[in-house]
Design an enzyme around this catalytic site. Structure first.
Site, PDB file in Angstrom:
ATOM      1  N   GLY A 129       0.825  -1.210   0.000  1.00 15.89           N
ATOM      2  CA  GLY A 129       0.000   0.000   0.000  1.00 15.89           C
ATOM      3  C   GLY A 129       0.850   1.247   0.000  1.00 15.89           C
ATOM      4  N   GLU A 246      13.375  -3.675  -3.713  1.00 22.33           N
ATOM      5  CA  GLU A 246      12.625  -3.810  -4.943  1.00 22.33           C
ATOM      6  C   GLU A 246      13.553  -3.686  -6.142  1.00 22.33           C
ATOM      7  OE1 GLU A 246       8.384  -2.311  -6.654  1.00 22.33           O
ATOM      8  OE2 GLU A 246       9.417  -1.021  -5.249  1.00 22.33           O
ATOM      9  N   ASN A 370       9.826   5.392 -15.800  1.00 21.66           N
ATOM     10  CA  ASN A 370      11.131   5.589 -16.437  1.00 21.66           C
ATOM     11  C   ASN A 370      11.647   7.014 -16.207  1.00 21.66           C
ATOM     12  OD1 ASN A 370      11.191   2.992 -17.387  1.00 21.66           O
ATOM     13  ND2 ASN A 370      11.415   3.552 -19.555  1.00 21.66           N
TER      14      ASN A 370
END
Lengths: 393, 354
Positions: A129, A246, A370
C-alpha cells in the site's frame, strides 16, 4: 572475477532442478508455464504452500524463519532453475521480495517470528500500500492517515494500484501519523490485515482486461499497535529501504522468466516465417543481448551487494528491464502480425504474447516511472542538480 | 560466482587509470595525431617500462601471464583517453593470433619481443582477389590499423594466417589519411611477397578476431564512460536561463540514458572477457554481444557529447571529436554491430526448422 559455479553449487542446482521438474511435471503440471499473475489463484496458493513445505519458497532467508540460508550464488541458481522449469509467477511475490526482506531488516524479533515463517510457508499473501490517487511517484505526498486509539492503529484513506490485493491477507501501508506533517516526515509504516470490515478492495480492470490491480479503501481499518515497522513517524526510512530491495535482489527471479517470453517470441517467428526478415532478426538479436546483459548486470549488482558496497549501477536496473520488456512486447506483436490482435472465445483475454504487449506498458510506470528513474540516476548517480520542485501542500 | 574485480584486478585498474590519466593527455594525443598516430613515449612506457603489451601472454612466453579481464581493463582505460597507441593492432589482434596459432618456434621468436614492445605487429584481412600460392602472397589489404607503424603483419587470406615482416621484398605500405588519427590505417600491397604460414591458422584467426573484438568493445566502454563523465561535468558548470543545464530534464534524462547504456556495456565487456578466460560455451556469443552493444553505446554517447556541449562540441579544439571518430572506428573494425547481431540471430536458432 568469476562467472562459473563451483561443483558444490552445481550439486545444489541439480537438487533444485530435480525437485522443480518433479513437481511441475507432476502434481503441479497445471500451473507450469502460467504467465498471468491472476490466473488460477487457488492452485497457485497451493503451489506457494508446496514450495514452503519443501523449503524452496524463500531460499535466501535464514533457516530460523523458513528459508534455507542459501548463498547468493545458490539464490541465483534457484531463480534460474525455477524459470527453466516453467515455474509460474509467485502469487506472493510482494511478500517474498518486499515485505519479508523489509521485516527482516527493520522488524523486531517478535515481528520476524510472527510474519516471516507465514510468508515462507505460503500461508499469508501480502500486497503493498504505497501509491495513492494523489501520490504516485511523489510518495512523500501520501494523505492516508493513521492514529493511535487504545491498543490499535486506526487508518483512514485510500491506496491505488494495489497489486493482487484481492488475494492478499496482509497489506503494508504508508500513512501520515503526525497531524500537519509534510513530505517524508511524520509517516509510519504499518502492517495491516486485509480481511476486516474497515478495508475494501475494489479491482481495477486494466488494459489487458485482467484485474491485477485494485483500489484499496481504509475506512477506520485497524491493526494492532505492535504492527508498526520502525518507529512512528519514521516510515519513510523503512519505505526507502524497501525500495532498495525492490530494485535489488528481488527482480532477478522475475528477469529469469523473461527468457521464457523471448523463447516464445522466437518460436513464433520460426513458425510463421518472420525469422527470415533481417529486421526482425536484428531485433531478436538485440533482445537476446539485452536479456544476457540484464542477467550479468544483476549478477554484478548482487556481487556488489554481497560485498556490502553500494554500486550506482544498480540504479539503472529498473529502467533496463522495463524498457527491454516493453520492446519485447512490440517485437512479439510485429512477429505475430494480425494473428496477435484476435483471440478465440468471447472473453477479452489474450494469450501470453499479446498480453505481454499490453501488460508491459505497466512495467515502465510502476515502481517508479522511467522518467522518475532517470531523475534518480541523474541526481544520485551522476550528481546533477535536483529538478526544482514546487512546494508540497 | 563473483562478478566483480578481484583485489588484484582492482589494483590493475587503478594503476592503468592513473597511468593513462597522467600520460595520455589531450596535448600528447594531439601531437601524435599530427605525426604518425602513435605517442611513442606512451607506447614505450606502456610496453618496456610496465610490460603491459604482454598482459595476456603466458610468463613462459615472456608475458605477464594474466587474461582477458586484465586486457579488457587496460583497453578500457586506454579508450577512456583515446590513447594514441597501437594497442588494438599489436596487443588485441596480432599477439593473440601468434599465441593461439603459432608454432613453438614462431612463438619463441616473436612473442617476448612483441610483449616488450620492441616489435609492433598488426593484423590485416586480405582484400578479395588476394592469392597465396607457392609460398608467395599477391594482392592487397586495404585498411590495416596502425599498419604504417607495424614491423610485422599477420595477414588473413581465406583460411590461412601468414606472417609477413615489414622489410620483406615486394611489400609496400602506404599510410592512409584516416578519420580517426589516433588509430590511422595503412594500405598493404603484396607483390609476390614471401610469407610464413602460422602453424594453426584456424586458431590464430579465431583468437585475433575474438580478442580484437573484445579489445574494441572495452575501448568503446572506456570511451563512452569518458563521454558521459565529461558531459556531466560540463552540464554541471554550464549555465543557461539562470540554471546549470544539468538541472533540465531534457539534459539530465539523456545523461541518465547514457549511463544506463554504459552500465550494460560494462556487463557485456566483462562477461565476454570472463567467458573467454573460463572457456565458457557462451564465449563466442558474449564477444558478439559485447562488440555490438558497446560500440552502439559509444556511438550514442559520443554523439550526445557533441550535442550536449553545443557549438564548442563541434570544434577541433574540443576533444569531443576524438571520441566521436574513435567510436566510428571501433564500430566499423571487425564487423559492424548489425553484423555481430546477425551472428547472434543465427546462434539464437532462427534458422532452425520450426
Amino acid at each position: 572475477m568469476k562467472l562459473g559455479f563451483s561443483p558444490d553449487e552445481e550439486v545444489f542446482r541439480a537438487e533444485a532442478a530435480a525437485w522443480l521438474t518433479a513437481e511441475l511435471g507432476g502434481p503441479f503440471a497445471d500451473v507450469r508455464g502460467l504467465t498471468s499473475l491472476t490466473d488460477a489463484p487457488e492452485r497457485r496458493r497451493d503451489w506457494e504452500r508446496r514450495l514452503g513445505e519443501a523449503g524452496w519458497s524463500c531460499v535466501g532467508w535464514p533457516k530460523a524463519y523458513g528459508g534455507r540460508d542459501a548463498t547468493l550464488a545458490q539464490q541465483v541458481i534457484f531463480a534460474e532453475e525455477y524459470a527453466r522449469a516453467g515455474g509460474p509467477p509467485r502469487l506472493n511475490h510482494i511478500g517474498i521480495e518486499l515485505a519479508g526482506p523489509t521485516i527482516l531488516a527493520f522488524g523486531t524479533d517478535e515481528q520476524k517470528a510472527r510474519f516471516l515463517p507465514a510468508i515462507a510457508k505460503g500461508e499469508e499473501i501480502w500486497c503493498q500500500g504505497y501509491s495513492e490517487p494523489g501520490a504516485g511517484s511523489d510518495l512523500a505526498n501520501v494523505r492516508t492517515r493513521a492514529w493511535r486509539e487504545d491498543d490499535d492503529w486506526v487508518i483512514e484513506g485510500q491506496k491505488v494500484w494495489t497489486s493482487l490485493a484481492q488475494f492478499s491477507d496482509w497489506i503494508f501501508v504508508i500513512a501520515r501519523s503526525e497531524e500537519g506533517s509534510r513530505g517524508p516526515k511524520g509517516l509510519s509504516f504499518l502492517l495491516v490485515p486485509v480481511d476486516q470490515p474497515g478495508v475494501t478492495v475494489r479491482p481495477i480492470h486494466q488494459i489487458t482486461g485482467e484485474a491485477e490491480f485494485n483500489e484499496t479503501f481504509f475506512d477506520g481499518a485497524r491493526t494492532d499497535a505492535a504492527n508498526i515497522l520502525g518507529t512512528p513517524g519514521d516510515g519513510w526510512k523503512v519505505a526507502m529501504g524497501l525500495l532498495g530491495f525492490e530494485r535489488g535482489v528481488s527482480t532477478l527471479a522475475q528477469q529469469m522468466g523473461f527468457r521464457n517470453e523471448l523463447d516464445a517470441v522466437i518460436a513464433a517467428a520460426r513458425t510463421n516465417g518472420a525469422a527470415k526478415d533481417p529486421l526482425i532478426r536484428q531485433r531478436i538479436a538485440k533482445a537476446e543481448i539485452g536479456l544476457r546483459l540484464m542477467r550479468y548486470g544483476a549478477l554484478r549488482m548482487l556481487t556488489h551487494a554481497e560485498d556490502g558496497k553500494l554500486n550506482p549501477a544498480a540504479l539503472t536496473y529498473k529502467i533496463q528491464w522495463a524498457t527491454w520488456r516493453r520492446d519485447l512486447g512490440e517485437l512479439a506483436m510485429d512477429v505475430l502480425g494480425q494473428a496477435g490482435e484476435t483471440t478465440p472465445g468471447g472473453d477479452y483475454a489474450f494469450p501470453a504474447l499479446p498480453n505481454l504487449f499490453l501488460y508491459s506498458r505497466a512495467d515502465t510506470i510502476y515502481g517508479g516511472t522511467n522518467e522518475i528513474q532517470r531523475n534518480i540516476i541523474a541526481e544520485r548517480a551522476l550528481g546533477l542538480p535536483r529538478e526544482p520542485r514546487g512546494d508540497l501542500k | 560466482m563473483h562478478f566483480a574485480f578481484t583485489d588484484e584486478q582492482a589494483m590493475i585498474a587503478e594503476t592503468a587509470k592513473a597511468f593513462f590519466a597522467e600520460q595520455a593527455t589531450s596535448e600528447r594525443t594531439r601531437a601524435a595525431m599530427a605525426a604518425t598516430g602513435v605517442d611513442e613515449a606512451l607506447w614505450q612506457a606502456f610496453t618496456a617500462e610496465l610490460g603491459l603489451a604482454g598482459v595476456a601472454v603466458p610468463e613462459s612466453e615472456g608475458g605477464v601471464g594474466l587474461g582477458m579481464i586484465e586486457l579488457a581493463i587496460l583497453a578500457e582505460e586506454a579508450g577512456r583517453h583515446v590513447a594514441a597507441l597501437p594497442l588494438l593492432a599489436s596487443v588485441g589482434l596480432a599477439i593473440p593470433a601468434i599465441l593461439a596459432g603459432g608454432s613453438d618456434g614462431q612463438k619463441m621468436r616473436l612473442l617476448s619481443r612483441l610483449a616488450a614492445g620492441e616489435l609492433v605487429a598488426s593484423f590485416a584481412e586480405a582484400a578479395p582477389g588476394t592469392i597465396w600460392s607457392d609460398g608467395a602472397l599477391t594482392g592487397s589489404a586495404l585498411h590495416v590499423p596502425h599498419g604504417a607503424r607495424a614491423d610485422l603483419f599477420v595477414v588473413a587470406v581465406d583460411d590461412k594466417a601468414l606472417l609477413i615482416e615489414r622489410d620483406t621484398p615486394g611489400l609496400a605500405v602506404t599510410p592512409l589519411t584516416s578519420m580517426d588519427q589516433t588509430r590511422p590505417y595503412a594500405r598493404l600491397d603484396f607483390g609476390a611477397v614471401a610469407a610464413e604460414p602460422l602453424a594453426d591458422p584456424a586458431a590464430a584467426l579465431a583468437a585475433a578476431r575474438h580478442t580484437g573484438a573484445l579489445v574494441l568493445a572495452a575501448d568503446a566502454l572506456g570511451g563512452a564512460q569518458a563521454c558521459l563523465d565529461r558531459t556531466v561535468a560540463y552540464a554541471q558548470e554550464r549555465i543557461q536561463f539562470g540554471r546549470a543545464i544539468g538541472s533540465f530534464q531534457a539534459v539530465k534524462h539523456r545523461l541518465a540514458d547514457m549511463m544506463v547504456g554504459i552500465e550494460q556495456a560494462r556487463s557485456a565487456v566483462y562477461w565476454a572477457a570472463c567467458a573467454i578466460d573460463e572457456r565458457s560455451d557462451e564465449a563466442v556469443f558474449a564477444v558478439h554481444a559485447a562488440k555490438a552493444f558497446a560500440c552502439d553505446t559509444y556511438s550514442d554517447a559520443a554523439g550526445e557529447m557533441i550535442q550536449l556541449h553545443g557549438g564548442i562540441g563541434f570544434t577541433w579544439e574540443h576533444d569531443a571529436h576524438l571520441y566521436f571518430k574513435r567510436a566510428r572506428s571501433d564500430r566499423t573494425l571487425l564487423g559492424t554491430p548489425d553484423w555481430h547481431r546477425e551472428r547472434i540471430a543465427q546462434m539464437a536458432g532462427l534458422d532452425e526448422a520450426a
